[in-house]
Design a protein around this motif. Structure first.
Motif, PDB file in Angstrom:
ATOM      1  N   UNK A  13       0.824  -1.208   0.000  1.00 13.86           N
ATOM      2  CA  UNK A  13       0.000   0.000   0.000  1.00 13.86           C
ATOM      3  C   UNK A  13       0.858   1.258   0.000  1.00 13.86           C
ATOM      4  N   UNK A  14       1.876   1.307   0.843  1.00 18.63           N
ATOM      5  CA  UNK A  14       2.705   2.513   0.922  1.00 18.63           C
ATOM      6  C   UNK A  14       3.436   2.772  -0.394  1.00 18.63           C
ATOM      7  N   UNK A  15       3.910   1.711  -1.032  1.00 20.97           N
ATOM      8  CA  UNK A  15       4.529   1.895  -2.348  1.00 20.97           C
ATOM      9  C   UNK A  15       3.530   2.498  -3.335  1.00 20.97           C
ATOM     10  N   UNK A  16       2.356   1.888  -3.407  1.00 20.84           N
ATOM     11  CA  UNK A  16       1.381   2.319  -4.410  1.00 20.84           C
ATOM     12  C   UNK A  16       0.847   3.715  -4.138  1.00 20.84           C
ATOM     13  N   UNK A  17       0.533   4.027  -2.874  1.00 29.95           N
ATOM     14  CA  UNK A  17       0.051   5.376  -2.555  1.00 29.95           C
ATOM     15  C   UNK A  17       1.112   6.413  -2.910  1.00 29.95           C
ATOM     16  N   UNK A  18       2.333   6.174  -2.493  1.00 25.63           N
ATOM     17  CA  UNK A  18       3.435   7.094  -2.779  1.00 25.63           C
ATOM     18  C   UNK A  18       3.577   7.306  -4.288  1.00 25.63           C
ATOM     19  N   UNK A  19       3.580   6.222  -5.049  1.00 27.70           N
ATOM     20  CA  UNK A  19       3.845   6.321  -6.479  1.00 27.70           C
ATOM     21  C   UNK A  19       2.673   6.934  -7.239  1.00 27.70           C
ATOM     22  N   UNK A  20       1.448   6.613  -6.820  1.00 32.58           N
ATOM     23  CA  UNK A  20       0.278   7.253  -7.428  1.00 32.58           C
ATOM     24  C   UNK A  20       0.320   8.755  -7.165  1.00 32.58           C
ATOM     25  N   UNK A  21       0.689   9.145  -5.945  1.00 28.94           N
ATOM     26  CA  UNK A  21       0.743  10.567  -5.602  1.00 28.94           C
ATOM     27  C   UNK A  21       1.794  11.298  -6.436  1.00 28.94           C
ATOM     28  N   UNK A  22       2.971  10.692  -6.608  1.00 30.65           N
ATOM     29  CA  UNK A  22       4.009  11.311  -7.447  1.00 30.65           C
ATOM     30  C   UNK A  22       3.503  11.452  -8.874  1.00 30.65           C
ATOM     31  N   UNK A  23       2.918  10.397  -9.390  1.00 27.27           N
ATOM     32  CA  UNK A  23       2.388  10.392 -10.758  1.00 27.27           C
ATOM     33  C   UNK A  23       1.343  11.504 -10.923  1.00 27.27           C
ATOM     34  N   UNK A  24       0.445  11.610  -9.948  1.00 28.40           N
ATOM     35  CA  UNK A  24      -0.616  12.615 -10.000  1.00 28.40           C
ATOM     36  C   UNK A  24      -0.044  14.030  -9.907  1.00 28.40           C
ATOM     37  N   UNK A  25       0.924  14.249  -9.034  1.00 28.24           N
ATOM     38  CA  UNK A  25       1.517  15.578  -8.887  1.00 28.24           C
ATOM     39  C   UNK A  25       2.203  16.006 -10.178  1.00 28.24           C
ATOM     40  N   UNK A  26       2.892  15.069 -10.835  1.00 28.70           N
ATOM     41  CA  UNK A  26       3.527  15.403 -12.112  1.00 28.70           C
ATOM     42  C   UNK A  26       2.476  15.818 -13.135  1.00 28.70           C
ATOM     43  N   UNK A  27       1.348  15.109 -13.165  1.00 35.69           N
ATOM     44  CA  UNK A  27       0.277  15.480 -14.091  1.00 35.69           C
ATOM     45  C   UNK A  27      -0.321  16.835 -13.738  1.00 35.69           C
ATOM     46  N   UNK A  28      -0.505  17.101 -12.446  1.00 35.15           N
ATOM     47  CA  UNK A  28      -1.114  18.358 -12.014  1.00 35.15           C
ATOM     48  C   UNK A  28      -0.211  19.557 -12.307  1.00 35.15           C
ATOM     49  N   UNK A  29       1.083  19.322 -12.438  1.00 36.13           N
ATOM     50  CA  UNK A  29       2.031  20.424 -12.658  1.00 36.13           C
ATOM     51  C   UNK A  29       2.711  20.336 -14.024  1.00 36.13           C
ATOM     52  N   UNK A  30       2.210  19.469 -14.893  1.00 30.34           N
ATOM     53  CA  UNK A  30       2.842  19.273 -16.203  1.00 30.34           C
ATOM     54  C   UNK A  30       2.691  20.558 -17.034  1.00 30.34           C
ATOM     55  N   UNK A  31       3.685  21.011 -17.805  1.00 28.18           N
ATOM     56  CA  UNK A  31       4.915  20.284 -18.079  1.00 28.18           C
ATOM     57  C   UNK A  31       6.095  20.983 -17.398  1.00 28.18           C
ATOM     58  N   UNK A  32       6.789  20.246 -16.576  1.00 29.01           N
ATOM     59  CA  UNK A  32       8.019  20.719 -15.957  1.00 29.01           C
ATOM     60  C   UNK A  32       9.141  19.790 -16.395  1.00 29.01           C
ATOM     61  N   UNK A  33      10.185  20.364 -16.943  1.00 28.85           N
ATOM     62  CA  UNK A  33      11.310  19.546 -17.380  1.00 28.85           C
ATOM     63  C   UNK A  33      12.092  19.014 -16.184  1.00 28.85           C
ATOM     64  N   UNK A  34      12.244  19.831 -15.155  1.00 29.15           N
ATOM     65  CA  UNK A  34      13.020  19.460 -13.980  1.00 29.15           C
ATOM     66  C   UNK A  34      12.107  19.521 -12.757  1.00 29.15           C
ATOM     67  N   UNK A  35      12.026  18.415 -12.022  1.00 32.60           N
ATOM     68  CA  UNK A  35      11.098  18.357 -10.895  1.00 32.60           C
ATOM     69  C   UNK A  35      11.559  19.197  -9.710  1.00 32.60           C
ATOM     70  N   UNK A  36      12.797  19.667  -9.717  1.00 34.71           N
ATOM     71  CA  UNK A  36      13.213  20.621  -8.690  1.00 34.71           C
ATOM     72  C   UNK A  36      12.426  21.929  -8.797  1.00 34.71           C
ATOM     73  N   UNK A  37      11.816  22.168  -9.950  1.00 36.85           N
ATOM     74  CA  UNK A  37      11.035  23.389 -10.152  1.00 36.85           C
ATOM     75  C   UNK A  37       9.614  23.261  -9.606  1.00 36.85           C
TER      76      UNK A  37
END
Length: 373
Positions: free
Chosen positions: A132-156
């Motif tokens: 569960x912790x793996x999947x929740x973490x990874x879904x959240x990262x995936x979702x955040x990238x989509x919500x902030x797309x397009x960023x070339x560098x995730x430090x931004x």
């Protein structure tokens, strides 16, 4: 203190993980008393529909930028990272264009978050909790990238002024959690095998990749072993850099977990490498030189690298539909437009495939590609 050189900053191995406050995270200490199983069919489908697995590393540092010559100049498309043909990449650009699908992923993230409170995640079996912790973490990262797309560098990517993995983006059982909390203050704190490091997708091209399936109580050991072997044998995990003085570079992944898993950093990490590296790679890592930690390459793990393709008439976009690199499908199907990020990736990946065959590392699997018009 281990100092990273060149473009990288020094990383202090002793202070990366703050001591968790007992009152804050004790509610997530595993106390198994239920046989509940969680179904991850939706997440399985997302991974199947949007990932391309580029297979094991051939350990070639690709410094030439990807792209094509338009008759006048070299045009860069897609990734220029030296790690662009390692691990897996996600078709974030295509998913971003599908609003309903994108919204479904965001809703699913919220449902997982709520589920953990409703069923009391700490009461499930340890294997179920870990998945569960793996999947929740990874879904959240995936979702955040989509919500902030397009960023070339995730430090931004910042949330409330904080790095996205340090911001409190989740709430479970009334406790605000960051992605870093899940890794360091829940999983690292309660699971004593460092192989769990490879279950977390950071969104970075330089970090562990998403696997082709959701983690479950029954498959997580296999997936973690595969992830550990892929990463430790890749340039992302370990690289010998020649120069005036030979340097053994290792990923920031290991310094981030040093306080828990590698307190005697050099010796403990060498023991870890011996378990998962191929013998010829471990021979390079098993020397008297100290390991030198380098920061993650924080370019987004996206087929298009968070960049738009050049505006060229007739260059359609493609969505990756199945999951490992099989040359038969590449050569038997209509070739993707070589002026797009996906076309460049396929061209480079086909050359890499030939190297893997020569090295005896080719795992014959199946890939299918579907055009989106």
């Amino acid at each position: 203190m281990v100092f990273a050189k060149d473009e990288f900053s020094p990383i202090d191995l002793g202070n990366d993980i703050a001591a968790p406050r007992a009152s804050e995270f004790d509610g997530f200490i595993p106390q198994p008393n239920k046989a509940t199983r969680i179904d991850y069919t939706f997440w399985d489908g997302v991974l199947y529909d949007t990932l391309i697995d580029l297979g094991p590393s051939d350990r070639v540092r690709r410094v030439r930028t990807a792209g094509f010559f338009n008759g006048k100049r070299h045009v860069e498309v897609g990734h220029t990272s030296p790690y662009r043909l390692e691990g897996s990449l996600v078709g974030f650009a295509e998913v971003f264009q599908m609003r309903d699908f994108r919204n479904d992923i965001h809703t699913y993230r919220k449902e997982l978050e709520q589920l953990a409170s409703d069923i009391d995640i700490a009461s499930l079996s340890r294997d179920e909790q870990l998945a569960f912790w793996f999947n929740l973490h990874n879904v959240a990262v995936y979702d955040i990238i989509l919500q902030t797309y397009a960023k070339h560098n995730l430090d931004w990517v910042k949330i409330d002024g904080q790095r996205f993995d340090e911001a409190k983006v989740l709430n479970i059982k009334g406790v605000d959690l960051s992605l870093q909390d899940i890794r360091q203050n829940i999983v690292y704190r309660n699971w004593d095998d460092p192989v769990v490091m490879y279950g977390f997708f950071h969104g970075y091209i330089g970090g562990p990749s998403l696997r082709l399936k959701a983690y479950t109580a029954s498959n997580h050991k296999t997936l973690l072993k595969e992830g550990a072997e892929e990463f430790t044998n890749s340039l992302r995990g370990f690289e010998v850099r020649e120069g005036r003085k030979k340097r053994l570079d290792v990923s920031q992944l290991y310094s981030d977990a040093a306080a828990v898993y590698f307190p005697n950093f050099q010796n403990d990490l060498r023991t870890h490498f011996e378990k998962y590296m191929r013998p010829e790679i471990f021979q390079m890592a098993n020397t008297n030189e100290d390991y030198n930690v380098i920061k993650f390459d924080t370019d987004v793990s996206d087929v298009k690298a968070g960049k738009a393709d050049p505006q060229i008439a007739g260059s359609g976009s493609q969505l990756i539909i199945s999951r490992t690199l099989d040359g038969r499908d590449f050569f038997n199907r209509k070739e993707p437009d070589a002026r797009t990020a996906y076309g460049v990736l396929i061209k480079e990946a086909a050359k890499k495939r030939e190297r893997l065959i020569d090295l005896g590392l080719w795992d014959k699997s199946e890939v299918t590609i579907e055009d989106i018009r």
